[in-house]
Design a protein around this motif. Structure first.
Motif, short mmCIF file in Angstrom:
data_model
loop_
_atom_site.label_atom_id
_atom_site.label_comp_id
_atom_site.label_asym_id
_atom_site.label_seq_id
_atom_site.Cartn_x
_atom_site.Cartn_y
_atom_site.Cartn_z
N UNK A 1 4.65 -9.42 -0.55
CA UNK A 1 5.90 -9.78 -0.48
C UNK A 1 5.77 -11.20 -0.18
N UNK A 2 6.81 -12.11 -0.82
CA UNK A 2 6.94 -13.41 -0.70
C UNK A 2 5.67 -14.37 -0.73
N UNK A 3 4.65 -13.74 -1.22
CA UNK A 3 3.53 -14.87 -1.59
C UNK A 3 2.72 -14.57 -3.01
N UNK A 4 2.51 -15.81 -3.70
CA UNK A 4 1.58 -15.40 -4.98
C UNK A 4 0.31 -15.72 -4.87
N UNK A 5 0.13 -15.74 -3.44
CA UNK A 5 -1.65 -16.03 -3.37
C UNK A 5 -2.12 -15.02 -2.32
N UNK A 6 -1.69 -13.89 -2.23
CA UNK A 6 -1.97 -12.80 -1.13
C UNK A 6 -1.96 -11.59 -1.70
N UNK A 7 -2.56 -10.62 -1.51
CA UNK A 7 -2.77 -9.06 -1.95
C UNK A 7 -2.76 -8.02 -0.72
N UNK A 8 -2.23 -7.04 -1.01
CA UNK A 8 -2.34 -6.04 -0.03
C UNK A 8 -2.91 -4.45 -0.41
N UNK A 9 -3.67 -3.79 0.22
CA UNK A 9 -4.24 -2.49 -0.18
C UNK A 9 -4.59 -1.61 1.05
N UNK A 10 -4.72 -0.18 0.85
CA UNK A 10 -4.94 0.50 2.02
C UNK A 10 -6.14 1.19 1.47
#
Length: 175
Positions: free
Chosen positions: A121-130
């Protein structure tokens, strides 16, 4: 010039201290400790990283974070090169990241088709995963990771490689 001499003292303990400090240095003593003469000889030591039988599919610099459930905040895991590695024998693909300097693992898991990569959320250069079983520690641990790159282009490359790796792993599972 002559060195100043300590004033005579009636105390024998003080006289001993003066004798200790005014005496010549013991052989081999230097200002920074003992001097060691000779030449140190080192030979190359082979170290196994576990990456010997793997091909690098993609490698870029990034910063990795993990979500700490206890404090309910993101904690920095490390900065270094994130890699997608393909095992030459089994063809399984894993994501591996080592910290700069220490080369300690901060992420190490298979890129399974069940992993869901989401934009941060709020970043076009970041990713999240579990990940259900990250192996960067002694035992497998459930982790929520976030990774941040220097540019949106690198983040897009990461997403593409992540999804391509998942597709290849799904094909492996089917065969």
């Amino acid at each position: 010039m002559t060195e100043p001499q300590p004033a005579p003292s009636s105390s024998s303990a003080e006289a001993e201290k003066v004798e200790e400090h005014s005496g010549a240095a013991a052989p081999g003593d230097g200002e920074d400790g003992p001097k060691i003469e000779g030449e140190a000889k080192f030979s190359a030591v082979e170290t196994a990283t576990g990456e010997e039988n793997e091909d690098v599919l993609w490698k870029k610099r990034a910063k990795l974070y993990r979500f700490d459930k206890e404090s309910n905040q993101w904690k920095e895991r490390g900065t270094g090169e994130v890699k997608f590695l393909c095992n030459t024998a089994s063809k399984k693909i894993r994501l591996l990241m080592r910290r700069d300097g220490t080369l300690k693992l901060c992420a190490n898991h298979l890129v399974l088709p069940t992993l869901e990569l989401k934009p941060n959320v709020g970043s076009d250069r970041s990713w999240v995963w579990h990940v259900a079983g990250d192996l960067s520690e002694e035992t497998p641990v459930d982790e929520v990771f976030a990774i941040r790159f220097q540019s949106p282009e690198l983040a897009t490359e990461f997403k593409t490689q992540f999804q391509d790796s998942q597709t290849k792993m799904k094909a492996l599972e089917a065969s």
